[in-house]
Write a protein that holds these residues in place. Structure first.
Motif, short mmCIF file in Angstrom:
data_model
loop_
_atom_site.label_atom_id
_atom_site.label_comp_id
_atom_site.label_asym_id
_atom_site.label_seq_id
_atom_site.Cartn_x
_atom_site.Cartn_y
_atom_site.Cartn_z
N GLN A 1 0.84 -1.19 0.00
CA GLN A 1 0.00 0.00 0.00
C GLN A 1 0.88 1.24 0.00
O GLN A 1 1.86 1.34 0.74
CB GLN A 1 -0.88 0.01 1.25
CG GLN A 1 -1.83 1.15 1.31
CD GLN A 1 -2.78 1.00 2.49
OE1 GLN A 1 -2.85 -0.04 3.11
NE2 GLN A 1 -3.51 2.06 2.78
N ARG A 2 0.52 2.21 -0.84
CA ARG A 2 1.24 3.48 -0.89
C ARG A 2 0.87 4.31 0.34
O ARG A 2 -0.31 4.42 0.70
CB ARG A 2 0.87 4.26 -2.15
CG ARG A 2 1.59 5.61 -2.24
CD ARG A 2 1.20 6.38 -3.49
NE ARG A 2 1.31 5.60 -4.70
CZ ARG A 2 2.45 5.36 -5.35
NH1 ARG A 2 3.58 5.84 -4.89
NH2 ARG A 2 2.47 4.64 -6.45
N VAL A 3 1.87 4.87 0.99
CA VAL A 3 1.66 5.76 2.13
C VAL A 3 2.44 7.04 1.86
O VAL A 3 3.67 7.01 1.81
CB VAL A 3 2.14 5.10 3.46
CG1 VAL A 3 1.99 6.06 4.62
CG2 VAL A 3 1.39 3.80 3.72
N ASP A 4 1.72 8.14 1.65
CA ASP A 4 2.38 9.41 1.37
C ASP A 4 3.26 9.81 2.55
O ASP A 4 2.85 9.71 3.71
CB ASP A 4 1.35 10.50 1.10
CG ASP A 4 0.63 10.29 -0.22
OD1 ASP A 4 1.22 9.67 -1.13
OD2 ASP A 4 -0.54 10.73 -0.32
N GLY A 5 4.46 10.25 2.28
CA GLY A 5 5.38 10.71 3.31
C GLY A 5 6.01 9.60 4.14
O GLY A 5 6.66 9.87 5.15
N TYR A 6 5.85 8.36 3.71
CA TYR A 6 6.42 7.24 4.47
C TYR A 6 7.94 7.25 4.35
O TYR A 6 8.48 7.25 3.24
CB TYR A 6 5.87 5.92 3.92
CG TYR A 6 6.42 4.70 4.62
CD1 TYR A 6 6.00 4.36 5.89
CD2 TYR A 6 7.35 3.88 4.00
CE1 TYR A 6 6.47 3.24 6.53
CE2 TYR A 6 7.84 2.76 4.63
CZ TYR A 6 7.40 2.44 5.90
OH TYR A 6 7.90 1.32 6.52
N PRO A 7 8.65 7.30 5.47
CA PRO A 7 10.12 7.28 5.39
C PRO A 7 10.63 5.86 5.17
O PRO A 7 10.17 4.93 5.84
CB PRO A 7 10.55 7.81 6.77
CG PRO A 7 9.43 7.41 7.68
CD PRO A 7 8.18 7.45 6.84
N ALA A 8 11.52 5.70 4.25
CA ALA A 8 12.09 4.37 4.00
C ALA A 8 12.83 3.89 5.24
O ALA A 8 13.51 4.67 5.91
CB ALA A 8 13.04 4.43 2.81
N PRO A 9 12.72 2.61 5.56
CA PRO A 9 13.45 2.07 6.71
C PRO A 9 14.96 2.16 6.48
O PRO A 9 15.43 2.16 5.35
CB PRO A 9 13.02 0.61 6.77
CG PRO A 9 11.91 0.45 5.82
CD PRO A 9 11.91 1.62 4.89
N ARG A 10 15.69 2.21 7.57
CA ARG A 10 17.16 2.22 7.51
C ARG A 10 17.66 1.10 8.39
O ARG A 10 17.77 1.24 9.60
CB ARG A 10 17.70 3.56 7.98
CG ARG A 10 17.38 4.70 7.05
CD ARG A 10 18.00 6.00 7.51
NE ARG A 10 17.73 6.26 8.91
CZ ARG A 10 16.79 7.07 9.37
NH1 ARG A 10 16.05 7.74 8.53
NH2 ARG A 10 16.59 7.24 10.65
#
Length: 103
Positions: free
Chosen positions: A34-43
């Motif tokens: 699911q697309r989530v606007d503003g979701y930060p990619a995990p690190r």
């Protein structure tokens, strides 16, 4: 999602759109994205950033070898928590970690 489709051999969900897509199996199993606007990619391995899921992939599955996964766009982080174990951590193109397990 292309990486997971290649690895699992599952078919695209018929109701995919711009905000949801998935892979499904004939018995009804669906792996959804699911697309989530503003979701930060995990690190990886920073657990303060959300990872959303943890998938395990056996190396005997279709396209499951580490070399093949790297060719498909997976990344191999420097941090490997179980260096001598059967599992290795890789990341998908969006940065989500997943493990491959030797058979």
């Amino acid at each position: 999602m292309a990486l997971y489709q290649q690895v699992t051999g599952l078919e695209p969900h018929p109701k995919s759109d711009g905000d949801f897509t998935g892979l499904n199996r004939e018995d009804g199993l669906v792996i959804g994205f699911q697309r989530v606007d503003g979701y930060p990619a995990p690190r990886w391995p920073d657990h303060r950033s959300p990872t959303a899921s943890h998938l395990l992939q056996g190396q005997r599955g279709p396209g499951g070898s580490r070399g093949r996964l790297l060719e498909l766009g997976a990344g191999k982080p420097d941090h490997q928590p179980h260096e001598l174990a059967r599992a290795r951590v890789l990341t998908d193109p969006a940065g989500h970690p997943f493990c491959i397990v030797r058979g």
